[in-house]
Design an enzyme around this catalytic site. Structure first.
Site, PDB file in Angstrom:
ATOM      1  N   LYS A 108       0.652  -1.274   0.266  1.00  0.00           N
ATOM      2  CA  LYS A 108      -0.001  -0.279   0.004  1.00  0.00           C
ATOM      3  C   LYS A 108       1.065   1.267  -0.224  1.00  0.00           C
ATOM      4  O   LYS A 108       0.867   2.174  -0.957  1.00  0.00           O
ATOM      5  CB  LYS A 108      -0.451   0.124   1.612  1.00  0.00           C
ATOM      6  CG  LYS A 108      -2.051  -1.484   1.433  1.00  0.00           C
ATOM      7  CD  LYS A 108      -2.785  -1.558   2.346  1.00  0.00           C
ATOM      8  CE  LYS A 108      -3.755  -2.560   2.190  1.00  0.00           C
ATOM      9  NZ  LYS A 108      -4.650  -2.976   2.953  1.00  0.00           N
ATOM     10  N   GLN A 134      -5.099  -1.727   8.722  1.00  0.00           N
ATOM     11  CA  GLN A 134      -4.506  -3.102   8.405  1.00  0.00           C
ATOM     12  C   GLN A 134      -5.949  -4.379   9.464  1.00  0.00           C
ATOM     13  O   GLN A 134      -5.616  -4.757  10.230  1.00  0.00           O
ATOM     14  CB  GLN A 134      -3.388  -3.533   8.310  1.00  0.00           C
ATOM     15  CG  GLN A 134      -2.948  -5.378   7.597  1.00  0.00           C
ATOM     16  CD  GLN A 134      -3.763  -4.845   6.308  1.00  0.00           C
ATOM     17  OE1 GLN A 134      -3.743  -3.636   5.573  1.00  0.00           O
ATOM     18  NE2 GLN A 134      -3.787  -5.349   5.939  1.00  0.00           N
ATOM     19  N   ASP A 148     -11.511   2.100   3.576  1.00  0.00           N
ATOM     20  CA  ASP A 148     -11.613   0.847   3.150  1.00  0.00           C
ATOM     21  C   ASP A 148     -13.437   0.645   3.031  1.00  0.00           C
ATOM     22  O   ASP A 148     -13.689  -0.194   2.161  1.00  0.00           O
ATOM     23  CB  ASP A 148     -11.178   0.283   4.919  1.00  0.00           C
ATOM     24  CG  ASP A 148     -10.087  -0.443   4.053  1.00  0.00           C
ATOM     25  OD1 ASP A 148      -9.405  -0.829   3.387  1.00  0.00           O
ATOM     26  OD2 ASP A 148      -8.930  -0.391   5.729  1.00  0.00           O
TER      27      ASP A 148
HETATM   28  N1  LIG Z   1      -7.880  -2.347   6.384  1.00  0.00           N
HETATM   29  C1  LIG Z   1      -8.174  -4.286   5.868  1.00  0.00           C
HETATM   30  N2  LIG Z   1      -7.448  -5.316   5.857  1.00  0.00           N
HETATM   31  C2  LIG Z   1      -7.707  -6.045   4.729  1.00  0.00           C
HETATM   32  C3  LIG Z   1      -7.905  -5.810   3.402  1.00  0.00           C
HETATM   33  C4  LIG Z   1      -8.817  -4.391   3.056  1.00  0.00           C
HETATM   34  O1  LIG Z   1      -8.947  -4.370   2.073  1.00  0.00           O
HETATM   35  N3  LIG Z   1      -8.247  -3.829   4.092  1.00  0.00           N
HETATM   36  N4  LIG Z   1      -7.935  -6.716   2.998  1.00  0.00           N
HETATM   37  C5  LIG Z   1      -7.290  -8.215   2.654  1.00  0.00           C
HETATM   38  C6  LIG Z   1      -5.657  -7.965   2.645  1.00  0.00           C
HETATM   39  N5  LIG Z   1      -5.191  -7.472   1.543  1.00  0.00           N
HETATM   40  C7  LIG Z   1      -4.840  -5.655   2.034  1.00  0.00           C
HETATM   41  O2  LIG Z   1      -5.433  -5.608   2.781  1.00  0.00           O
HETATM   42  C8  LIG Z   1      -4.254  -7.561   0.316  1.00  0.00           C
HETATM   43  C9  LIG Z   1      -4.384  -9.117  -0.095  1.00  0.00           C
HETATM   44  C10 LIG Z   1      -3.813  -9.503  -1.596  1.00  0.00           C
HETATM   45  C11 LIG Z   1      -3.302  -8.130  -2.040  1.00  0.00           C
HETATM   46  C12 LIG Z   1      -2.015  -8.869  -3.398  1.00  0.00           C
HETATM   47  O3  LIG Z   1      -2.090  -7.980  -4.238  1.00  0.00           O
HETATM   48  N6  LIG Z   1      -1.699  -9.874  -3.356  1.00  0.00           N
HETATM   49  C13 LIG Z   1      -1.222 -10.382  -4.327  1.00  0.00           C
HETATM   50  C14 LIG Z   1      -0.344 -11.747  -3.964  1.00  0.00           C
HETATM   51  C15 LIG Z   1       0.076 -10.760  -2.352  1.00  0.00           C
HETATM   52  C16 LIG Z   1       1.609 -12.152  -1.930  1.00  0.00           C
HETATM   53  O4  LIG Z   1       1.803 -12.855  -3.141  1.00  0.00           O
HETATM   54  O5  LIG Z   1       1.470 -12.124  -1.043  1.00  0.00           O
HETATM   55  C17 LIG Z   1      -2.351 -11.209  -5.684  1.00  0.00           C
HETATM   56  O6  LIG Z   1      -2.760 -11.741  -5.141  1.00  0.00           O
HETATM   57  O7  LIG Z   1      -1.328 -11.140  -7.096  1.00  0.00           O
HETATM   58  C18 LIG Z   1      -3.272  -7.461  -1.733  1.00  0.00           C
HETATM   59  C19 LIG Z   1      -4.329  -6.538  -0.551  1.00  0.00           C
HETATM   60  C20 LIG Z   1      -7.410  -8.807   4.814  1.00  0.00           C
HETATM   61  N7  LIG Z   1      -6.604  -7.498   5.147  1.00  0.00           N
END
Ligand SMILES: Nc1nc2c(c(=O)[nH]1)N[C@@H](CN(C=O)c1ccc(C(=O)N[C@@H](CCC(=O)O)C(=O)O)cc1)CN2
Length: 387
Positions: free
Chosen positions: A145, A189, A212
């Site tokens: 982020k 988060q 969010d």
């Molecule tokens: N406050 C928040 N917490 C959480 C959220 C949210 O939207 N707001 N969502 C999820 C986690 N998340 C963002 O926070 C999130 C999860 C995954 C990815 C991402 O880019 N994943 C990649 C792989 C990453 C890796 O290799 O580990 C992909 O899918 O290509 C971004 C954001 C829970 N918590």
């Protein structure tokens, strides 16, 4: 069963020993035998996806599982062979919706708007990120982020608190960010440590800064006809944006959302209805989920169960958006594990008309939508909204 237990998959990463063999329990029906050389990677996998001190996994999954009990649905967990097979290279007949590329394009558009804002009002949007504890996955997401903020020209503010931070300490920072005019978006988060009341913390965020979109007032408005939320949760918004930018018509279609978590399933179902889809929610107590899902033109899979959605769940030509991010052990991978979705990609590729990969599908869109929400918050603050 692991100590950190709220969601199904949380119970799925448990180390075990039987007949002098060590194994890692990926799901109730999947046990991966661990040789010595694999032990490190299994431990690494646990480190990344567990809260310190717990033996369960299920980082992001607990968000997807929410109140659901997918672990109890043993009938829905595929065998290890299916997961292994899925790593084989496939020539998909479905078109692949490249979330990474689309997210990059969106970030480019946001960067241009941020530059315009700087020129017009001499200010840039500000995003505050609050991280509590040291979950490796949460640290990774928070880093992504902040990196995205740098890419698009948003100023980031961050507070990292220890696992044992008190609720009042967290609230104090939320209130400070609420009062800071340079901060237009605030996010905490998730998940938070167990001793923290998530509802109180999220509810303390000024709704005009709730990028969010998890504040009950924003969710309530999302659910109601004729009301407009100030922000739409990032992952569901990213799913819809992927559909729109891929030319998929939503209006009049039958959409099935698998999962009913607060972060993805529930808001995704509400948002699809706002786009005039007919929506069915499949959850862990739904009888015959495959049959229900087989009627769908559009599927948003957000259960947090690796490869749960198989060929017989899909209507030919369906569009599949896979939100699941499930780590499965893979000794050939650099990290010792790889990420797979809730959908058996290899199978779905041969029957769906379009599909998002994991990784590189919905994940990057979550971050791009956070940037978009933050830009919109700043535009409102500086009266720069169009129309
Ligand atoms: N406050 C928040 N917490 C959480 C959220 C949210 O939207 N707001 N969502 C999820 C986690 N998340 C963002 O926070 C999130 C999860 C995954 C990815 C991402 O880019 N994943 C990649 C792989 C990453 C890796 O290799 O580990 C992909 O899918 O290509 C971004 C954001 C829970 N918590």
């Amino acid at each position: 069963m692991g100590a950190c237990m709220p969601g199904a998959a949380v119970s799925q990463l448990v180390m075990g020993r039987a007949n002098s063999q060590r194994f890692l329990v990926i799901s109730p029906r999947i046990r991966v035998q661990i040789s010595d050389s694999k032990a490190v990677s299994a431990a690494g996998l646990k480190r990344k996806f567990c809260t310190a001190g717990s033996i369960g996994g299920g980082a992001f999954w607990s968000e997807l599982s929410g109140l659901d009990n997918w672990a109890a649905r043993r009938d829905l967990h595929p065998c290890q062979a299916i997961i292994e097979e899925d790593s084989a290279v496939v020539e998909p007949t479905a078109s692949v919706i490249d979330g990474k590329a689309i997210a990059q394009q969106i970030k480019g558009e946001i960067a241009e708007e941020v530059a315009r804002m700087k020129e017009a009002v001499g200010k840039v949007p500000g995003l505050a990120v609050l991280l509590v504890g040291s979950r490796k996955d949460s640290e990774t997401y928070v880093r992504s982020k902040k990196k995205a903020c740098e890419e698009v020209g948003i100023k980031s503010f961050s507070i990292d608190l220890p696992e044992d931070a008190s609720q009042n300490e967290i609230l104090k920072h939320v209130y400070e960010f609420n009062d800071n005019p340079g901060v237009h978006g605030i996010l905490v988060q998730l998940p938070l440590p167990r001793h923290i009341d998530e509802e109180k913390v999220v509810g303390a965020i000024n709704i005009a800064k709730d990028v969010d979109g998890f504040h009950p007032l924003n969710i309530g408005r999302l659910a109601m006809q004729g009301r407009k939320p100030l922000f739409i949760p990032c992952t569901p918004r990213g799913c819809i944006e992927l559909l729109i930018r891929s030319g998929v018509e939503i209006k009049g279609k039958h959409a099935v959302v698998i999962g009913r978590s607060n972060v993805v399933g529930m808001p995704a179902a509400l948002l699809l209805q706002r786009h005039n889809a007919t929506v069915t929610v499949v959850h862990s107590y739904t009888p015959n989920p495959a049959e229900v899902t087989r009627n769908a033109d559009i599927i948003i899979a957000a259960a947090g169960v690796a490869h749960m959605v198989r060929t017989d769940w899909l209507k030919p030509g369906a569009v599949v958006i896979d939100v699941g991010i499930n780590p499965v052990e893979d000794p050939s991978a650099k990290r010792g594990y790889r990420l797979v979705g809730d959908v058996c990609y290899r199978e779905a590729c041969t029957i769906a008309s379009a599909i998002t990969p994991v990784p590189g599908g919905v994940g990057p869109m979550t971050i791009a939508m956070l940037m978009k929400n933050t830009l919109e918050a700043a535009k409102r603050a500086y009266d720069q909204t169009e129309g």
